[in-house]
Write a protein that holds these residues in place. Structure first.
Motif, PDB file in Angstrom:
ATOM      1  N   UNK A  54      42.126  67.373  64.596  1.00  0.00           N
ATOM      2  CA  UNK A  54      41.348  66.374  65.315  1.00  0.00           C
ATOM      3  C   UNK A  54      40.212  66.963  66.127  1.00  0.00           C
ATOM      4  N   UNK A  55      39.607  68.058  65.623  1.00  0.00           N
ATOM      5  CA  UNK A  55      38.541  68.732  66.380  1.00  0.00           C
ATOM      6  C   UNK A  55      37.271  68.880  65.543  1.00  0.00           C
ATOM      7  N   UNK A  56      36.998  67.913  64.680  1.00  0.00           N
ATOM      8  CA  UNK A  56      35.779  67.974  63.878  1.00  0.00           C
ATOM      9  C   UNK A  56      34.546  67.903  64.772  1.00  0.00           C
ATOM     10  N   UNK A  57      33.528  68.723  64.486  1.00  0.00           N
ATOM     11  CA  UNK A  57      32.291  68.607  65.258  1.00  0.00           C
ATOM     12  C   UNK A  57      31.580  67.295  64.934  1.00  0.00           C
ATOM     13  N   UNK A  58      30.823  66.809  65.894  1.00  0.00           N
ATOM     14  CA  UNK A  58      30.031  65.598  65.679  1.00  0.00           C
ATOM     15  C   UNK A  58      28.794  65.891  64.848  1.00  0.00           C
ATOM     16  N   UNK A  59      28.291  67.121  64.942  1.00  0.00           N
ATOM     17  CA  UNK A  59      27.120  67.570  64.191  1.00  0.00           C
ATOM     18  C   UNK A  59      27.471  68.905  63.553  1.00  0.00           C
TER      19      UNK A  59
ATOM     20  N   UNK B 243      32.248  62.575  76.173  1.00  0.00           N
ATOM     21  CA  UNK B 243      31.107  61.804  75.679  1.00  0.00           C
ATOM     22  C   UNK B 243      30.119  62.644  74.877  1.00  0.00           C
ATOM     23  N   UNK B 244      29.663  63.766  75.425  1.00  0.00           N
ATOM     24  CA  UNK B 244      28.610  64.551  74.783  1.00  0.00           C
ATOM     25  C   UNK B 244      29.087  65.090  73.436  1.00  0.00           C
ATOM     26  N   UNK B 245      28.262  64.981  72.376  1.00  0.00           N
ATOM     27  CA  UNK B 245      28.657  65.522  71.067  1.00  0.00           C
ATOM     28  C   UNK B 245      28.952  67.019  71.134  1.00  0.00           C
ATOM     29  N   UNK B 246      29.830  67.459  70.242  1.00  0.00           N
ATOM     30  CA  UNK B 246      30.139  68.876  70.065  1.00  0.00           C
ATOM     31  C   UNK B 246      29.626  69.285  68.690  1.00  0.00           C
ATOM     32  N   UNK B 247      28.943  70.449  68.624  1.00  0.00           N
ATOM     33  CA  UNK B 247      28.297  70.873  67.378  1.00  0.00           C
ATOM     34  C   UNK B 247      28.811  72.245  66.966  1.00  0.00           C
ATOM     35  N   UNK B 248      28.849  72.481  65.662  1.00  0.00           N
ATOM     36  CA  UNK B 248      29.307  73.768  65.135  1.00  0.00           C
ATOM     37  C   UNK B 248      29.537  73.679  63.638  1.00  0.00           C
ATOM     38  N   UNK B 249      30.051  74.744  63.007  1.00  0.00           N
ATOM     39  CA  UNK B 249      30.560  75.995  63.582  1.00  0.00           C
ATOM     40  C   UNK B 249      29.482  77.022  63.893  1.00  0.00           C
TER      41      UNK B 249
END
Length: 571
Positions: free
Chosen positions: A219-224, A192-198
């Motif tokens: 299929x591992x694009x960051x949400x932010x 659920x929680x967004x993933x941010x990077x790089x």
């Protein structure tokens, strides 16, 4: 980022050459004057959300800074270290700032936070201990967060920090592959929680292309999307970086991601108010969703806005002026080094202009003042260029005048400007604001969690908040937190302007200042973005209060149906 001192020497030297005899770190040529900053009140850029009001390691504990110190700054979000952090930043002798330990303080202040996962390691740059160790650390962090069912303000996992120079390729393999492996682990535990990077230390076209291509294909694009802007005067390049990033997204067929700059400002310019003002201006103008002051010095001081004795610094007053911006951010056109950010609140008829960056006698021209009448009150304030160790008890009032508009415009002279300080220009009708204290609070100016800001002609200010739909748990709960400031402790009538296109009555939960829940009912309206009002009573403290309207929230069973929020009015 915490640069070793040797990495800043070249930058300091270059800056000293730029400004000649001026104080090292000043952000302007020494002899400029006769410039004009133009403000167009009628040209809306975006809702006022204090994009630049956040910090890395800015909050040190549940009381440092205190919630009452944070609230006037209207902070947006922070980056804080991992749960169970052992990190010793900037010469610290004990770890601090654990994201879960400070979480309640940030909730009370209406702010969100990213969790920086690699700051579980004690040193910087990080010392890699192997994949088994890293994956155990990641698993523990995520599980610790999931156990905190009271915290709603974790809005991103930052998987690594500055991999362009802190990732151990020799021992851990390529960063892109390491990103994929860590991303998959986090998603297996927390979908659920967004993933941010790089989260690179600076914007780099080739690295961004490589990273986004790999993340798209796996299929591992960051949400932010996150990167850092830490060089001297890097604000001058920010528009190019955003344009380049958006072009890469488009070329790769990636849907637009929010941009977060979770470290901005350089080591030797950190305490100069006019430099922070430049950053505010470009971050608002060029589309960042949020941005965090860099952590170069003491933790827990909102990165230099407070002294170690919890006194306000010169930069604090700039951020307090910024925190008071409501309504919409409107267009500003810089001239040479003279720049600014401005807002217009049509409900109170207040124009708030923050500006600075040049020397000499200059001018601020404000267009589009027709709604304020033929005569306006103009107040000019100043905060100096002193650093983080110097307390400044209040800004200086330079002048208070009444001016006659010409064609809806005024030109305000600003004599003998100091390029290191910052200025505030407040323009209201000659008799003052429409109300003596703010009564209308737009939802799009508030803290919007797991919901979307949308535009509509029928919305006050042109914007409203929709998709307030989530109620599953603390990670997906949808709500809007309004930070309000009232003159006295008493009961207030709160009118909620809402839309409900379901055809049946919907409900939200209502709570304020962490108190108990009640239910607000929204009878159906003629459609979505078709607004009506409902009225409730709230009992508020004198000063700052945080009011939450929620579809879902901890300790609340959850609302029924769906509703959109335009604004609240206190009376």
């Amino acid at each position: 980022m915490r640069y070793p001192l040797k990495r800043t020497v070249a930058r300091i030297a270059a800056l000293a050459l730029l400004i000649g005899a001026a104080v090292a770190g000043a952000a302007a040529p020494a002899n400029a004057a006769g410039l004009t900053l133009t403000v167009d009140v009628g040209t809306v850029v975006r809702p006022a959300t204090q994009v630049a009001s956040g910090g890395l390691y800015g909050v040190g504990s549940d009381s440092q800074p205190t919630t009452s110190m944070l609230l006037p700054l209207n902070p947006t979000s922070f980056t804080q270290p991992a749960p169970g952090t052992t990190h010793l930043g900037n010469g610290a002798t004990e770890p601090c700032c654990d994201s879960l330990d400070v979480g309640a303080n940030l909730v009370r202040a209406g702010a969100q936070q990213f969790i920086r996962m690699p700051d579980i390691y004690p040193s910087f740059p990080y010392v890699w201990q192997g994949w088994a160790d890293w994956e155990q650390k990641v698993t523990t962090q995520v599980n610790d967060r999931l156990e905190r069912t009271d915290l709603t303000n974790i809005h991103g996992w930052e998987l690594w920090n500055e991999p362009d120079w802190t990732w151990n390729t020799a021992s851990a393999g390529s960063f892109n592959a390491g990103w994929e492996r860590t991303y998959d682990l986090v998603r297996s535990l927390d979908p659920v929680t967004p993933i941010v990077g790089p989260s690179d230390s600076h914007y780099n076209h080739n690295r961004m292309v490589s990273f986004l291509t790999y993340a798209r294909d796996t299929g591992t694009l960051p949400d932010v999307i996150v990167w850092h802007e830490l060089g001297d005067m890097d604000w001058d390049n920010f528009d190019d970086h955003v344009a380049d990033y958006r072009a890469i997204e488009s070329s790769l067929g990636i849907s637009p991601r929010p941009i977060a700059i979770n470290e901005y400002n350089s080591y030797n310019q950190m305490d100069i108010p006019s430099v922070a003002l430049h950053w505010m201006s470009v971050l608002e103008r060029h589309g960042a969703r949020e941005a965090h002051r860099a952590y170069w010095f003491e933790a827990g001081t909102f990165d230099g806005l407070f002294t170690l004795q919890n006194q306000p610094t010169a930069s604090y007053w700039l951020y307090r002026w910024y925190g008071s911006m409501t309504g919409n951010i409107v267009k500003t056109t810089p001239n040479s080094w003279l720049d600014g950010v401005a807002s217009y609140d049509s409900s109170r008829k207040i124009v708030n202009v923050l500006f600075g960056g040049d020397w000499g006698s200059n001018t601020v021209k404000v267009n589009g003042l027709g709604a304020l009448g033929s005569s306006v009150k103009v107040q000019l304030l100043y905060t100096p260029g002193s650093g983080r160790h110097t307390a400044v008890t209040a800004p200086t009032t330079v002048s208070t005048t009444t001016m006659t508009t010409s064609g809806g415009s005024i030109s305000v002279p600003v004599p003998d400007m100091n390029a290191e300080g910052a200025y505030q220009l407040v323009v209201t009708p000659a008799g003052g604001p429409t109300t003596s204290w703010q009564q209308v609070y737009e939802a799009e100016n508030a803290t919007v969690v797991n919901a979307l800001t949308r535009s509509a002609g029928g919305a006050s200010g042109g914007y409203y908040v929709g998709n307030i739909d989530g109620s599953a748990d603390m990670r997906s709960d949808s709500f809007v937190d309004f930070t309000v400031n009232v003159p006295t402790a008493r009961s207030y009538t709160m009118t909620i302007r809402y839309a409900n296109g379901t055809g049946a009555t919907s409900t939200h939960g209502l709570a304020y200042n962490g108190g108990g829940w009640s239910t607000v009912s929204y009878p159906p309206t003629s459609g979505w973005a078709q607004f009506s009002t409902t009225t409730v009573t709230v009992n508020l403290n004198a000063g700052y209060n945080v009011i939450r309207l929620a579809k879902g929230s901890p300790y609340f069973a959850g609302g029924t149906g769906y509703a959109e929020l335009d604004n609240i009015t206190l009376a």
